[in-house]
Scaffold this motif. Structure first.
Motif, mmCIF file in Angstrom:
data_model
loop_
_atom_site.group_PDB
_atom_site.id
_atom_site.type_symbol
_atom_site.label_atom_id
_atom_site.label_comp_id
_atom_site.label_asym_id
_atom_site.label_seq_id
_atom_site.Cartn_x
_atom_site.Cartn_y
_atom_site.Cartn_z
ATOM 1 N N MET A 32 1.075 -0.743 0.071
ATOM 2 C CA MET A 32 0.053 0.332 -0.415
ATOM 3 C C MET A 32 0.875 1.169 -0.305
ATOM 4 O O MET A 32 1.913 1.645 1.007
ATOM 5 C CB MET A 32 -0.372 -0.227 1.224
ATOM 6 N N ILE A 33 1.107 2.415 -1.226
ATOM 7 C CA ILE A 33 1.381 3.411 -0.719
ATOM 8 C C ILE A 33 0.936 4.050 0.076
ATOM 9 O O ILE A 33 -0.559 4.621 0.330
ATOM 10 C CB ILE A 33 1.079 3.929 -2.291
ATOM 11 N N GLN A 34 1.565 5.234 0.604
ATOM 12 C CA GLN A 34 1.196 6.218 1.521
ATOM 13 C C GLN A 34 1.918 7.691 1.229
ATOM 14 O O GLN A 34 3.149 7.443 0.493
ATOM 15 C CB GLN A 34 1.335 6.289 3.393
ATOM 16 N N SER A 35 1.452 8.729 1.561
ATOM 17 C CA SER A 35 1.738 10.347 1.424
ATOM 18 C C SER A 35 2.588 10.473 2.180
ATOM 19 O O SER A 35 2.547 9.735 3.512
ATOM 20 C CB SER A 35 0.186 10.927 0.351
ATOM 21 N N PHE A 36 2.741 11.761 2.220
ATOM 22 C CA PHE A 36 4.095 12.423 3.356
ATOM 23 C C PHE A 36 2.485 12.890 4.373
ATOM 24 O O PHE A 36 1.487 12.464 4.053
ATOM 25 C CB PHE A 36 3.994 13.301 2.753
ATOM 26 N N LEU A 37 3.286 12.804 5.150
ATOM 27 C CA LEU A 37 2.522 12.858 7.085
ATOM 28 C C LEU A 37 2.108 14.873 6.199
ATOM 29 O O LEU A 37 2.997 15.200 5.580
ATOM 30 C CB LEU A 37 3.483 13.603 7.879
ATOM 31 N N PRO A 38 0.962 15.314 7.232
ATOM 32 C CA PRO A 38 0.410 16.162 7.261
ATOM 33 C C PRO A 38 1.103 17.113 7.550
ATOM 34 O O PRO A 38 1.830 16.997 8.897
ATOM 35 C CB PRO A 38 -0.939 16.087 7.336
ATOM 36 N N ILE A 39 0.558 18.599 7.602
ATOM 37 C CA ILE A 39 1.697 19.932 7.950
ATOM 38 C C ILE A 39 0.968 20.714 9.364
ATOM 39 O O ILE A 39 -0.389 21.125 8.261
ATOM 40 C CB ILE A 39 2.336 20.713 6.858
ATOM 41 N N VAL A 40 0.346 20.151 9.820
ATOM 42 C CA VAL A 40 -0.662 20.956 10.925
ATOM 43 C C VAL A 40 -0.035 22.156 11.300
ATOM 44 O O VAL A 40 0.477 21.774 12.657
ATOM 45 C CB VAL A 40 -0.870 19.407 11.723
ATOM 46 N N ASN A 41 -1.300 22.963 11.771
ATOM 47 C CA ASN A 41 -0.866 23.900 12.517
ATOM 48 C C ASN A 41 -2.138 24.388 13.476
ATOM 49 O O ASN A 41 -2.656 24.713 12.162
ATOM 50 C CB ASN A 41 -0.592 25.109 11.894
ATOM 51 N N PHE A 42 -2.661 24.408 14.995
ATOM 52 C CA PHE A 42 -3.650 25.142 14.891
ATOM 53 C C PHE A 42 -4.548 26.076 14.353
ATOM 54 O O PHE A 42 -5.912 26.587 14.727
ATOM 55 C CB PHE A 42 -4.542 24.162 16.424
ATOM 56 N N SER A 43 -3.529 27.104 14.238
ATOM 57 C CA SER A 43 -3.750 28.494 13.762
ATOM 58 C C SER A 43 -4.155 28.108 12.115
ATOM 59 O O SER A 43 -4.905 29.584 11.459
ATOM 60 C CB SER A 43 -3.162 29.494 14.255
ATOM 61 N N ASN A 44 -4.073 27.200 11.432
ATOM 62 C CA ASN A 44 -4.355 27.204 9.839
ATOM 63 C C ASN A 44 -6.025 27.424 9.566
ATOM 64 O O ASN A 44 -6.903 27.078 10.266
ATOM 65 C CB ASN A 44 -4.197 25.607 9.041
ATOM 66 N N GLN A 45 -6.068 27.973 8.362
ATOM 67 C CA GLN A 45 -7.954 28.336 7.974
ATOM 68 C C GLN A 45 -7.978 27.758 7.085
ATOM 69 O O GLN A 45 -9.296 27.752 6.060
ATOM 70 C CB GLN A 45 -7.599 29.554 8.101
ATOM 71 N N THR A 46 -7.091 27.171 6.170
ATOM 72 C CA THR A 46 -7.195 26.468 4.955
ATOM 73 C C THR A 46 -6.532 25.119 4.629
ATOM 74 O O THR A 46 -5.717 24.950 5.109
ATOM 75 C CB THR A 46 -6.233 27.703 3.807
ATOM 76 N N LEU A 47 -6.898 24.736 3.905
ATOM 77 C CA LEU A 47 -7.006 23.087 3.900
ATOM 78 C C LEU A 47 -6.895 23.285 2.138
ATOM 79 O O LEU A 47 -7.734 23.473 1.445
ATOM 80 C CB LEU A 47 -8.269 22.561 3.962
#
Length: 40
Positions: free
Chosen positions: A1-16
């Motif tokens: 199974m192919i897995q992508s990069f880990l997400p970049i998460v910042n709790f102040s983000n407002q855009t997905l």
């Protein structure tokens, strides 16, 4: 199974940003657009 990069998460983000799965070469090199056939 192919897995992508880990997400970049910042709790102040407002855009997905959603995108397609990176290619095998990009995943192996851990770098987006790492395949030499990508011409920019």
């Amino acid at each position: 199974m192919i897995q992508s990069f880990l997400p970049i998460v910042n709790f102040s983000n407002q855009t997905l940003i959603l995108a397609t799965m990176p290619g095998v070469t990009s995943l192996e090199k851990q770098e987006y657009y790492a395949n030499p056939s990508n011409h920019f």
